[in-house]
Design a protein around this motif. Sequence first.
Motif, PDB file in Angstrom:
ATOM      1  N   SER A  19      82.140 -26.152 -44.007  1.00 26.44           N
ATOM      2  CA  SER A  19      83.175 -25.170 -44.348  1.00 26.44           C
ATOM      3  C   SER A  19      82.598 -23.779 -44.559  1.00 26.44           C
ATOM      4  O   SER A  19      83.356 -22.826 -44.720  1.00 26.44           O
ATOM      5  N   SER A  20      81.273 -23.668 -44.578  1.00 28.46           N
ATOM      6  CA  SER A  20      80.618 -22.389 -44.864  1.00 28.46           C
ATOM      7  C   SER A  20      80.128 -21.739 -43.574  1.00 28.46           C
ATOM      8  O   SER A  20      79.674 -22.425 -42.649  1.00 28.46           O
ATOM      9  N   ILE A  26      81.225 -31.512 -46.760  1.00 31.84           N
ATOM     10  CA  ILE A  26      82.360 -30.589 -46.618  1.00 31.84           C
ATOM     11  C   ILE A  26      81.886 -29.146 -46.741  1.00 31.84           C
ATOM     12  O   ILE A  26      82.270 -28.276 -45.943  1.00 31.84           O
ATOM     13  N   PRO A  56      87.430 -25.558 -47.720  1.00 32.25           N
ATOM     14  CA  PRO A  56      88.296 -25.359 -46.541  1.00 32.25           C
ATOM     15  C   PRO A  56      89.483 -24.436 -46.822  1.00 32.25           C
ATOM     16  O   PRO A  56      89.970 -23.763 -45.899  1.00 32.25           O
ATOM     17  N   ARG A 110      88.458 -21.001 -45.986  1.00 33.50           N
ATOM     18  CA  ARG A 110      88.416 -20.796 -44.532  1.00 33.50           C
ATOM     19  C   ARG A 110      89.831 -20.643 -43.967  1.00 33.50           C
ATOM     20  O   ARG A 110      90.071 -19.798 -43.096  1.00 33.50           O
TER      21      ARG A 110
END
Length: 385
Positions: free
Chosen positions: A151-152, A147, A110, A113
């Motif tokens: 997050s990707s 996660i 994250p 991101r």
Amino acid sequence: MPDETKPILRILGTRGVPAAYGGFETFAEQLSLFLVARGWRVVVYCQNDVPEITRPLSVETWRGIELVQIQTAASGPKATLDFDWKAVRHAGAHEGLCLVLGYNSGLFLPWLRLRGKTVLTNMDGMEWKRAKWGPAVKAWFWINEWIAAWSSHRLIADHPAIADHLATRRPRRHISTIAYGANEVPPQPEAPVRALGLEPGGYLVSIARIEPDNSIHTIVEAFSRRPRGAKLMVLGHLQPGLPYHDRLRKAASEEVVFPGPIYEAGTVAALRYHARAYVHGHTVGGTNPSLVESLAAGNACLCQDNVFNRWTAGAAGTYFTDQDGCDAAITRLLADDTLVVRARTAARERAAAAFRLDDILSAYEEEFAAFTGYPARGETLGVLT
């Protein structure tokens, strides 16, 4: 100075290159060299374990690849987390598309991101299902998988069954399936094999981490049930005092050889090429790189019977589910020349049809091009060796 006009890829999640540890490192090296030759700027984060941190971060160049060396004075999982966090922070502060290999430190994604980075993650296998982990570690991997999945921007599966699993985490439009690849292995010299006390065609070989998930105990115990007139080479590190490893040594007959890990590429290629069969006991994972490399070497394969290995090896494989089945399969492979010849032909055909290395690396470049706005470059600018 870096060429500002080149598309930039940053590779995180491995111990770095040149490859000296495992499949992810080998893949990172292959992909990096391929992209550099096609006009990309490639940055690979490398874990440098030291007793004392004297130079936290440094940058060097190897064969056109920028290596960001990150020192860590921790050990074990703590060292990996320390390295991954520092790599993510550095990547987040610099330009470039991010390719993350594995989700073991998905907790940090994250951050990328939040820094506005485009993230593609090769999700590897279902690490949280491995029998070797206790409940706490399995929970850690399970959480990190979720996660990383969310997050990707793109999830890359190396096997159709992995893609099916990831589709329970994220819609399929966010998932691409790209297997691992290998170059065809040409005829190899016999000298490295004979130097290990082996007769070409007179042994089976296993190349894997020596742990329960890879069925090493099943293979060793089945092979040791009776005299074979052949040898079983089990490459990998054996740690004295580790119960599982002690069990293997105790169960092994005199025809089982534990040479330790062998990293010299020429020796490994010769061991594959001259083996009667390659033995693959992996139970969890996707398109395992070692199995793909054996197909490219034209090996008959003795495989643990599961959806991952069946899809990868196909007609090149003879399959087992338990120790009795493994015993019977070993006996058959050692006795049936026709079976071995047929399996070797099927191995090379399967490798050529599904796992050509340039095809695999080009598929990755097309994924990157879709996110960077740079078209895939076509022909390489140099020769990969």
